[in-house]
Design a protein around this motif. Structure first.
Motif, short mmCIF file in Angstrom:
data_model
loop_
_atom_site.label_atom_id
_atom_site.label_comp_id
_atom_site.label_asym_id
_atom_site.label_seq_id
_atom_site.Cartn_x
_atom_site.Cartn_y
_atom_site.Cartn_z
N VAL A 1 13.13 64.40 -8.59
CA VAL A 1 13.31 64.46 -9.99
C VAL A 1 14.09 64.54 -10.90
O VAL A 1 13.66 63.78 -11.44
N LEU A 2 15.28 64.72 -10.63
CA LEU A 2 15.92 64.39 -11.60
C LEU A 2 16.52 63.44 -11.65
O LEU A 2 17.19 63.04 -13.06
N VAL A 3 16.57 62.77 -10.78
CA VAL A 3 17.12 60.86 -10.93
C VAL A 3 16.43 60.18 -12.44
O VAL A 3 16.64 59.40 -12.32
N PHE A 4 14.61 60.83 -12.18
CA PHE A 4 14.18 60.88 -13.11
C PHE A 4 13.89 60.62 -14.52
O PHE A 4 13.46 60.65 -15.57
N TRP A 5 14.40 61.99 -14.47
CA TRP A 5 14.14 63.22 -15.42
C TRP A 5 15.34 62.77 -16.49
O TRP A 5 15.70 62.85 -17.86
N PHE A 6 17.09 62.21 -15.64
CA PHE A 6 18.53 61.98 -16.74
C PHE A 6 17.71 60.67 -17.67
O PHE A 6 16.97 59.45 -17.05
N LYS A 7 18.66 61.01 -19.29
CA LYS A 7 18.56 59.10 -19.59
C LYS A 7 19.32 58.85 -19.44
O LYS A 7 19.52 57.92 -19.46
N ASP A 8 20.25 59.41 -19.09
CA ASP A 8 22.19 59.17 -18.63
C ASP A 8 21.19 58.38 -17.74
O ASP A 8 22.07 59.18 -16.62
N LEU A 9 22.32 57.33 -17.70
CA LEU A 9 21.51 56.21 -16.11
C LEU A 9 23.14 56.73 -15.73
O LEU A 9 22.78 56.34 -13.73
N LEU A 10 24.64 57.07 -15.30
CA LEU A 10 25.42 57.55 -14.84
C LEU A 10 24.83 58.44 -14.06
O LEU A 10 25.29 58.87 -12.56
N ALA A 11 24.16 60.11 -14.77
CA ALA A 11 24.03 60.68 -13.82
C ALA A 11 22.92 61.03 -13.81
O ALA A 11 23.04 60.67 -11.82
N ALA A 12 22.23 59.45 -13.70
CA ALA A 12 20.73 59.00 -12.47
C ALA A 12 21.75 58.41 -11.74
O ALA A 12 20.72 59.27 -10.31
N ALA A 13 22.03 57.99 -11.47
CA ALA A 13 23.25 56.82 -10.18
C ALA A 13 23.68 58.69 -9.10
O ALA A 13 23.83 58.23 -8.67
N LEU A 14 24.52 59.04 -9.95
CA LEU A 14 24.70 60.07 -8.98
C LEU A 14 24.02 61.07 -8.59
O LEU A 14 24.18 61.72 -7.34
N ALA A 15 23.05 61.46 -9.58
CA ALA A 15 21.91 61.72 -8.95
C ALA A 15 20.80 61.10 -7.78
O ALA A 15 20.76 62.11 -6.39
N ALA A 16 21.04 59.88 -7.87
CA ALA A 16 20.94 59.32 -6.37
C ALA A 16 21.28 60.03 -4.64
O ALA A 16 21.43 59.58 -4.13
N GLY A 17 23.19 59.47 -5.47
CA GLY A 17 23.88 59.45 -4.95
C GLY A 17 24.21 61.12 -3.91
O GLY A 17 23.93 61.32 -2.96
N LEU A 18 23.62 62.36 -4.36
CA LEU A 18 23.78 63.57 -4.35
C LEU A 18 22.02 63.51 -3.24
O LEU A 18 21.98 64.23 -2.42
#
Lengths: 84, 153, 94
Positions: free
Chosen positions: A19-36
């Motif tokens: 869910v965090l991947v879709f919630w972040f507007k900062d794409l770097l944070a979204a990429a790190l959430a995908a890594g998590l």
């Protein structure tokens, strides 16, 4: 019993990180959430007694895919624009 | 990237490479193998690539060497399998297992401590596939980095 | 309307997959002849402790050869594509 608790915690973490991947507007944070997400999937593979697949997933999913996303973000823009 | 990221990447690079080579070399005893170990080593190369820009990376990773490495891995894989035809057996026959030569020790049935000098040509195959995956995945990310505009971060 | 429909389809799919997965027991496959053969004879024939590596590199060696070829071809494709892009930046006349 402790194994079941680990299962449930890892699965809850999977849903939260997805869910965090879709919630972040900062794409770097979204990429790190995908890594998590990939790291938690590799942990789940290890709990299900497939250490080969766990090493592959940790190296490719959590390492190389995140690196490719970061290179793509560096080439374009960091923040999500437009949309709704 | 910032100075902290570069310092951590420099510190972590040898440790990740050593761990990947360990996974490749012990592929016939512990979980893992050529593909997994090669992917781990390629992760170290990806860490360096993400931390630096394309101009700074020129002295550390060479496209030519990685291409040679990948081709050499595939040639070694097929060559080790082709030697079996030269010995008068079938393709992919494990001619080194239980022979007493290099990697030629036998293992007892059931659980045992594990010995590095076993497995026939499986360690050679692991090394070949590991070299190939290392070069292949690292050069994909290096080409992706070379395709982005010049100014960087 | 479309949003509710997609959420409904996702929930139905999740329930369907969960019911399908709940029917199986973990760790007890139906057919075990091939597994038993590998486990009983792998250590003796190939002299390796890791049965997974034994299967991947020896019993199913052709499969790994094809996998390596696929990786090599994919890398060649990426190299050709990015070489074209980088060269197109420098001189556009060709």
């Amino acid at each position: 019993m402790i194994e079941l608790i680990g299962h449930v915690l890892v699965l809850i973490g999977l849903v939260v990180s997805a869910v965090l991947v879709f919630w972040f507007k900062d794409l770097l944070a979204a990429a790190l959430a995908a890594g998590l997400f990939s790291f938690l999937i590799s942990l789940e593979f290890y709990i299900l007694q497939a250490p080969d697949v766990a090493i592959s997933q940790a190296a490719i999913g959590a390492g190389l895919t995140t690196a490719i996303f970061i290179i793509g973000i560096r080439a374009t823009g960091r923040y999500e624009e437009g949309g709704s | 990237m910032s100075k902290i990221v570069r310092f951590c990447a420099d510190m972590l690079y040898p440790a990740i490479v050593i761990f990947g080579l360990y996974v490749i070399m012990h592929g016939h005893i512990t979980p893992g193998g050529g593909f997994q170990g090669g992917a781990v080593v390629a992760t170290a190369a990806a860490l360096i690539i993400v931390a630096y820009s394309y101009e700074e990376i020129q002295g550390m990773l060479s496209k030519f060497l990685l291409q040679i490495q990948e081709s050499a891995g595939l040639v070694m894989f097929a060559g080790v399998a082709l030697i079996a035809i030269g010995l008068g057996t079938t393709f992919f026959y494990n001619y080194l297992a239980n022979s007493g030569l290099l990697f030629g020790m036998s293992v007892p049935f059931g659980p045992n401590p594990g010995e590095l000098n076993t497995g026939g040509f499986l360690p050679l195959m692991n090394i070949a596939v590991g070299i190939e995956v290392w070069g292949g995945l690292a050069i994909v990310i290096l080409y992706l980095l070379s395709g982005i505009p010049k100014e960087g971060t | 309307m479309r949003r509710e429909l997609s959420v409904l389809i996702m929930i139905i799919l999740a329930i369907f997959l969960f019911i399908m997965a709940a029917g199986f027991t973990f760790g007890s496959p139906l057919e075990t002849d091939m597994d038993d053969y590998f486990i009983m004879n792998g250590q003796e024939q190939i002299a390796t402790n890791n049965i997974v590596t034994t299967i991947v590199f020896d019993y199913r060696g052709f499969d790994t050869l094809g996998e390596s070829t696929v990786l090599f071809t994919a890398v060649i494709g990426v190299a050709l594509m990015f070489r074209m892009i980088v060269r197109g930046d420098s001189d556009e006349n060709e």
